[in-house]
Design an enzyme around this catalytic site. Structure first.
Site, short mmCIF file in Angstrom:
data_model
loop_
_atom_site.label_atom_id
_atom_site.label_comp_id
_atom_site.label_asym_id
_atom_site.label_seq_id
_atom_site.Cartn_x
_atom_site.Cartn_y
_atom_site.Cartn_z
N GLU A 175 0.87 -1.17 0.00
CA GLU A 175 0.00 0.00 0.00
C GLU A 175 0.91 1.22 0.00
O GLU A 175 1.60 1.51 0.98
CB GLU A 175 -0.91 0.01 1.23
N CYS A 180 -3.28 8.59 3.94
CA CYS A 180 -3.09 7.87 2.67
C CYS A 180 -3.98 8.52 1.61
O CYS A 180 -3.59 8.68 0.47
CB CYS A 180 -3.52 6.41 2.77
O1 TXE Z 1 8.33 5.86 4.09
P1 TXE Z 1 9.21 4.58 3.82
P2 TXE Z 1 8.48 7.05 5.14
C1 TXE Z 1 4.89 8.28 1.68
C2 TXE Z 1 4.75 9.76 1.99
C3 TXE Z 1 5.91 10.01 2.91
C4 TXE Z 1 6.98 9.16 2.26
C5 TXE Z 1 8.12 8.75 3.14
O2 TXE Z 1 4.90 10.51 0.80
O3 TXE Z 1 6.28 11.35 2.96
O4 TXE Z 1 6.27 7.99 1.86
O5 TXE Z 1 7.65 8.18 4.39
C6 TXE Z 1 10.54 0.77 6.25
N1 TXE Z 1 13.53 -2.42 3.51
N2 TXE Z 1 4.08 7.45 2.57
O6 TXE Z 1 9.92 7.47 5.25
O7 TXE Z 1 10.65 4.90 3.72
C7 TXE Z 1 10.50 1.93 7.20
O8 TXE Z 1 11.31 1.70 8.32
C8 TXE Z 1 12.46 -2.69 4.29
C9 TXE Z 1 2.74 7.16 2.14
O9 TXE Z 1 7.81 6.67 6.40
O10 TXE Z 1 8.61 3.91 2.64
C10 TXE Z 1 9.01 2.00 7.51
O11 TXE Z 1 8.64 1.04 8.47
N3 TXE Z 1 11.78 -1.73 4.97
C11 TXE Z 1 2.12 6.01 2.93
C12 TXE Z 1 8.36 1.66 6.18
O12 TXE Z 1 9.37 0.94 5.45
C13 TXE Z 1 12.18 -0.45 4.83
C14 TXE Z 1 2.41 6.06 4.40
C15 TXE Z 1 7.91 2.86 5.36
O13 TXE Z 1 9.02 3.70 5.15
C16 TXE Z 1 13.29 -0.11 4.01
C17 TXE Z 1 3.79 6.40 4.70
C18 TXE Z 1 13.96 -1.16 3.32
N4 TXE Z 1 15.02 -0.93 2.51
C19 TXE Z 1 4.55 7.08 3.80
N5 TXE Z 1 13.43 1.25 4.07
C20 TXE Z 1 0.62 5.92 2.74
N6 TXE Z 1 0.15 4.99 1.90
O14 TXE Z 1 -0.14 6.61 3.35
C21 TXE Z 1 12.47 1.73 4.89
N7 TXE Z 1 11.72 0.69 5.36
#
Ligand code: TXE
Length: 461
Positions: free
Chosen positions: A233, A267
């Site tokens: 998602e 989201c």
């Molecule tokens: O996301 P990340 P972040 C979007 C929104 C936000 C941006 C960044 O634009 O500003 O993403 O948010 C884990 N292997 N959304 O930094 O990096 C990390 O620790 C495995 C939209 O929070 O994607 C966290 O638990 N896992 C969204 C999770 O992934 C890894 C909601 C998400 O982190 C990893 C959130 C890796 N290599 C953010 N790197 C929505 N659908 O609403 C990071 N993580």
């Protein structure tokens, strides 16, 4: 390898709340082994007993409501009333899973022919040990969409809360354990991206991820090599079209809430608005008047509607979008800059005279900022709404149901709304198209998704 520190920072003040240590590869491997050993007994537990633990978890959520809401506000900056709303929504979601899981996962006879002495049946087997890598914007919600039906279906869950919602994640684990879910069946994995990557290197049976497109692509690549189930998602750039026949003030009030609730970090936050040219100016005036009323301030204050951003890094994204839009001719009607105080603050921002050459109309903003664009007719609106890499939700506001249906049918999005927005129902599947993700959560399909079907061909002698 030295331990990785994990400071938990209050985004409203920049103060460190507590200093933790992230799980490294060794701890993650031990968590995995514990979960693998514990899963068979949990999978063999009758489903009504597994559902009973979720009923007890529900009681815990209600009993500990104040503490849970305060932790959420302290950790991600969500205004306290909105933190309490999230918990109310969580209880409604639990009610859905409690009511629907046993029926959805029951053994099904799909064919029976006494003449051939043949019976055909389907059972739903748990996937095994799954990883739930979660986000911070609705940590109680987005996590529960996965770990609740996954546990009910008999899986062990390695739950990695976002590093920005770690304390919330620990509350969830405490409540599930107190409710009777064995500690090795629901195991929190604490840390950031490196801990998430370590989790993906374990021989898990599925990964369920909520987060950004960029990280989602890495998760999908890791899962692809291993041929395990992957569900993503991801982000959105959710558009709304306001037709020329609406009550302008009502529409403006509903859409301002859709854009700015949770400080624009939902989201399905409204990220772009297209308004029929006949009412564009009146709509913009009403919208700006609405946003001006929003109280920005201490998220612990009951009167606050807009708080800080959860992540400091997003301030640069918003600054860059405003600068790019201004350079290309946009007008800033409200806000347009970070607020100078400790923590991650950005003023509620409304832009008009925007177009699709600007990043603010095409790239995810995830903050308190919105662009409003005038369009000549329904076809022009549809073309603009679909002109994005994302496809999570899309909405239309009009009095006419047939016009709404015609427009919604042509929109590329997992969820479509008529005269509403920024809404999730536990009864409906939640999914995205294009870069918004693959797979789904919620609805009865969001229960089945944590199982693999086993097909039984039974011929009696
Ligand atoms: O996301 P990340 P972040 C979007 C929104 C936000 C941006 C960044 O634009 O500003 O993403 O948010 C884990 N292997 N959304 O930094 O990096 C990390 O620790 C495995 C939209 O929070 O994607 C966290 O638990 N896992 C969204 C999770 O992934 C890894 C909601 C998400 O982190 C990893 C959130 C890796 N290599 C953010 N790197 C929505 N659908 O609403 C990071 N993580």
């Amino acid at each position: 390898m030295p331990a990785t520190p994990l400071p938990i920072v209050n985004p409203a003040t920049g103060a460190v709340v507590v200093r933790l240590v992230a799980d490294g590869p060794r701890e993650v491997a031990l968590h995995y082994l514990a979960a693998r050993r514990a899963q068979p007994a949990w999978g063999a537990t009758p489903i009504r007993k597994r559902i009973a633990t979720i009923e007890k978890f529900r009681e815990q959520v209600i009993a500990r409501g104040d503490t849970l809401a305060q932790t959420l506000t302290q950790e991600v900056g969500k205004p306290i009333r909105q933190s309490r709303n999230e918990l109310k929504g969580l209880v409604a979601r639990l009610d859905f899973f409690i009511a629907e899981s046993a029926r959805t996962l029951r053994e099904e006879r799909v064919f029976s022919d006494p003449a051939q002495k043949l019976d055909e049946r389907i059972t739903h087997e748990p996937l095994g040990v799954i990883a739930n890598i979660s986000a911070w914007n609705y940590p109680y919600f987005v996590g529960s969409n996965v770990f609740v039906p996954a546990l009910v279906a008999g899986n062990a869950v390695l739950y990695k809360p976002s590093e920005y919602a770690t304390l919330t994640g620990r509350h969830i684990a405490d409540m599930l354990h107190a409710a009777g879910v064995p500690e090795d069946v629901f195991v929190p994995v604490i840390g950031g991206g490196a801990s998430g990557a370590a989790l993906l290197s374990q021989p898990i049976d599925g990964v369920f991820f909520t987060g950004s497109y960029a990280t989602g692509a890495k998760v999908a690549a890791a899962a692809g090599k291993r041929m395990i189930k992957v569900q993503l998602e991801l982000g959105g750039k959710d558009p709304v079209y306001v037709c020329d026949d609406v009550d302008v003030r009502n529409a403006a009030a509903g859409l301002a809430d859709g854009a700015f609730y949770n400080t624009g970090q939902s989201c399905c936050s409204v990220e772009r608005i297209y308004v029929h040219e006949a009412i564009h100016d009146a709509f913009v005036d009403a919208f700006v008047a609405e946003v001006k009323q929003y109280r920005v301030g201490d998220p612990m204050d009951e009167a606050t509607y807009i708080g800080p951003l959860a992540r400091a890094a997003q301030l640069d994204v918003l600054r860059a979008q405003v600068a790019d839009a201004k350079r290309k001719g946009a007008k800033v009607l409200l806000g347009g800059a970070a607020i100078k105080r400790k923590g991650n603050w950005f003023a509620p921002t409304v832009l008009c005279d925007v177009d699709h050459s600007m990043s603010v109309m095409r790239d995810e903003s995830f903050g308190p900022i919105i662009g409003i664009q005038s369009v000549a007719d329904d076809n022009a609106a549809i073309a603009q709404m679909n002109d994005t890499d994302y496809g999570l939700t899309a909405a239309v506001y009009t009095r006419e149901s047939s016009r709404a249906r015609r427009i919604l049918a042509r929109l590329q999005a997992g969820s479509v709304y008529w005269n509403c927005c920024d809404r999730v129902s536990p009864r409906l599947p939640w999914s995205g198209v294009k870069h918004s993700g693959i797979g789904l959560t919620l609805g009865t399909m969001g229960i089945e998704t944590f199982t693999r079907p086993k097909a039984w061909h039974l011929r009696s002698a």
